[in-house]
Enzyme design. Structure first.
Site, short mmCIF file in Angstrom:
data_model
loop_
_atom_site.label_atom_id
_atom_site.label_comp_id
_atom_site.label_asym_id
_atom_site.label_seq_id
_atom_site.Cartn_x
_atom_site.Cartn_y
_atom_site.Cartn_z
N GLY A 5 19.43 29.40 40.83
CA GLY A 5 19.96 29.28 42.09
C GLY A 5 19.55 27.68 42.45
O GLY A 5 18.73 27.02 41.49
N ARG A 56 24.74 34.18 38.51
CA ARG A 56 25.54 35.40 38.05
C ARG A 56 26.34 35.10 36.50
O ARG A 56 27.19 36.04 36.41
CB ARG A 56 26.62 35.54 38.95
CG ARG A 56 25.91 35.60 40.33
CD ARG A 56 25.86 37.05 40.89
NE ARG A 56 25.23 37.04 42.43
CZ ARG A 56 24.15 36.77 42.73
NH1 ARG A 56 23.17 36.40 41.94
NH2 ARG A 56 23.86 36.80 43.95
N ASP A 88 13.19 29.84 35.28
CA ASP A 88 12.78 30.56 34.12
C ASP A 88 14.21 31.54 33.37
O ASP A 88 14.09 31.58 32.35
CB ASP A 88 11.86 31.96 34.46
CG ASP A 88 12.26 32.59 35.69
OD1 ASP A 88 13.29 32.45 36.47
OD2 ASP A 88 11.43 33.47 36.22
N THR A 134 12.86 24.83 40.48
CA THR A 134 12.79 26.06 41.13
C THR A 134 11.87 25.92 42.38
O THR A 134 10.98 25.10 42.21
CB THR A 134 12.20 27.54 40.40
OG1 THR A 134 12.22 28.60 41.42
CG2 THR A 134 10.92 27.26 39.57
N ASP A 180 10.70 28.13 43.64
CA ASP A 180 9.47 29.18 43.58
C ASP A 180 8.02 28.67 42.80
O ASP A 180 7.05 29.38 43.09
CB ASP A 180 9.85 30.39 42.83
CG ASP A 180 11.16 30.90 43.25
OD1 ASP A 180 11.50 30.72 44.51
OD2 ASP A 180 11.68 31.72 42.70
N ASP A 204 7.23 28.76 39.80
CA ASP A 204 6.83 29.85 39.23
C ASP A 204 6.64 29.73 37.44
O ASP A 204 6.88 30.75 36.84
CB ASP A 204 7.43 31.24 39.39
CG ASP A 204 8.98 31.39 39.16
OD1 ASP A 204 9.42 30.31 38.70
OD2 ASP A 204 9.46 32.31 39.30
N ARG A 234 10.15 35.09 45.01
CA ARG A 234 10.27 36.26 44.35
C ARG A 234 8.98 36.92 43.86
O ARG A 234 8.30 37.23 44.75
CB ARG A 234 10.95 35.72 42.79
CG ARG A 234 12.39 35.65 43.01
CD ARG A 234 13.35 35.82 41.79
NE ARG A 234 13.57 36.95 41.51
CZ ARG A 234 14.33 37.97 42.22
NH1 ARG A 234 15.10 37.68 43.07
NH2 ARG A 234 14.33 39.19 41.64
O1 F6P Z 1 14.69 31.78 42.22
C1 F6P Z 1 15.02 31.07 43.66
C2 F6P Z 1 15.32 31.81 44.66
O2 F6P Z 1 15.60 31.13 45.97
C3 F6P Z 1 14.14 33.13 45.09
O3 F6P Z 1 13.32 32.61 45.73
C4 F6P Z 1 15.20 34.04 45.75
O4 F6P Z 1 14.62 35.35 45.48
C5 F6P Z 1 16.23 34.08 45.00
O5 F6P Z 1 16.41 32.52 44.27
C6 F6P Z 1 17.53 34.21 45.85
O6 F6P Z 1 18.64 34.13 45.14
P1 F6P Z 1 20.24 34.10 45.52
O7 F6P Z 1 20.62 32.66 45.90
O8 F6P Z 1 21.03 34.93 44.74
O9 F6P Z 1 20.14 34.90 46.88
#
Ligand code: F6P
Length: 369
Positions: free
Chosen positions: A12, A81, A123, A145, A147, A149, A191
């Site tokens: 992301g 993806r 990660d 990230t 997050d 994490d 997450r």
């Molecule tokens: O890991 C970053 C993040 O923004 C998470 O906090 C969230 O769950 C996920 O990516 C959302 O991903 P997408 O852009 O595929 O909806």
């Protein structure tokens, strides 16, 4: 002749990615004489060398990274993806199937005569990078990230900006919650880690914070809202991390599609449903979603991202393949990518921050009656 270094952003997007690219290109080209090759949309540009969306793979010079320091997103595009080890294509009947195309990635990097690759990701991207490294692709990692994490670094860039956006959302919700005597639920990302919820909740003075690390019961929330109302504060603010789980329950999620990670959805709506009928006040939900990922990076994130980008270019110059840059006690260091993959970071339920929040009266959903 300087080295040929590929650079890509994976997973992301996150505020500060452009600042990393800028620093790596400027230091790589101007200090070390590298040729830097930008790879489009994470590993897509290495899986298919003719991949175009919208710019395609391209050489990057300092001129190409002018004026990007304060811009969100990533000039190279990204994707969560296109894991080369689980790449989704269609079978003869047109159904999606996962294939391992990792050998192709290594082959293409060699065909491009890349001496190494800077992989900027979270990660998931670091786990992919480690496996590609084991297949012989020289890689330097840069953690990112919102997050926060990753256990290997004290902080990732993007987190500070996301917390700022979530805090501003709480400030805004407070005004309208107070005007209408409502209970406002704010769902934030993160997450399996509750850092965005905890930090924004503390900065925004939330009355309750629900995080994945502390399974919650609904009764402590009901008691908190009622106690506040009795004390004359007829509104409440509750931050719900998207990965929050009720006691004995699981995360609220959509099913997993081939090649995708599980998509978290509905954590705050579930709390709203559980509160329904138990309170006098109306309950409303705001899902902050991808607003947390876009927009200008904070100055902290710009600086950290620039330091990471510079350090990544230096690691390439030293042939320090297999290492990831990290922030430790205020200094930029490097650690094996393998260690980064092995150590997720989670909120410590007994940590100082959480205890400070509890001391200030914040409810986490695990309080006894
Ligand atoms: O890991 C970053 C993040 O923004 C998470 O906090 C969230 O769950 C996920 O990516 C959302 O991903 P997408 O852009 O595929 O909806």
């Amino acid at each position: 002749m300087g080295k040929r270094i590929g650079i890509l952003t994976g997973g992301g997007d996150c505020p500060g990615l452009n600042a990393v690219i800028r620093a790596a290109v400027k230091v790589g080209v101007e200090r070390h004489g590298f040729e830097v090759f930008g790879i489009e949309d994470a590993f897509s540009g290495l899986i298919d060398l003719d991949y175009r969306s919208p710019n395609g793979n391209r050489w990057l010079t300092p001129r190409d990274v002018r004026d990007v320091l304060g811009r969100g997103g990533t000039l190279l595009g990204t994707s969560n993806r296109n894991d080369p080890f689980h790449f989704v294509t269609k079978d003869a009947e047109g159904r999606p199937v996962e294939r391992d195309v990792s050998d192709l990635v290594v082959e293409h990097a060699r065909a491009m005569r890349l001496d190494g690759l800077i992989s900027i990701g979270g990660d998931g991207s670091m786990a992919i990078s480690q496996r590609l490294l084991e297949k012989g692709l020289p890689i330097v990692g840069v953690p990112k990230t919102i997050d926060n994490d990753l256990g290997a670094t004290d902080q990732t860039f993007g987190f500070d900006t996301a917390v700022g956006i979530a805090t501003e959302a709480l400030d805004r919700l407070r005004d309208t919650a107070e005007s209408h005597d409502r209970v406002m639920l704010l769902e934030v990302m993160g997450r399996d880690a509750g850092f965005i919820a905890l930090h924004a909740g503390m900065a925004g003075g939330a009355d309750a914070i629900l995080i994945p690390e502390i399974p919650y019961a609904i009764e402590p929330l009901v008691r908190m809202v009622q106690a506040r109302a009795e004390a004359g504060q007829k509104y409440s603010l509750i931050v719900v991390s998207e990965g929050a789980k009720p006691l004995g329950g699981d995360v609220s999620a959509l099913g997993r599609k081939p090649g995708e990670m599980v998509r978290l959805k509905g954590a705050a709506a579930r709390v709203e449903a559980a509160l329904e009928g138990r309170l006098d006040a109306e309950v409303r939900v705001t899902v902050l979603g991808h607003l947390q990922r876009g927009g200008v990076p904070s100055s902290f994130d710009r600086i950290l991202a620039s330091r990471f980008g510079r350090a990544a270019a230096e690691l390439c110059a030293q042939d320090a393949w297999g290492r990831m840059v990290a922030l430790r006690d205020g200094a930029i260091v490097s650690i094996p990518i393998a260690d980064a993959v092995a150590r997720p970071r989670r909120v410590d339920p007994k940590g100082d921050l959480l205890e400070a929040a509890r001391a200030l009266g914040t409810v986490f959903g695990d309080e006894p009656a």
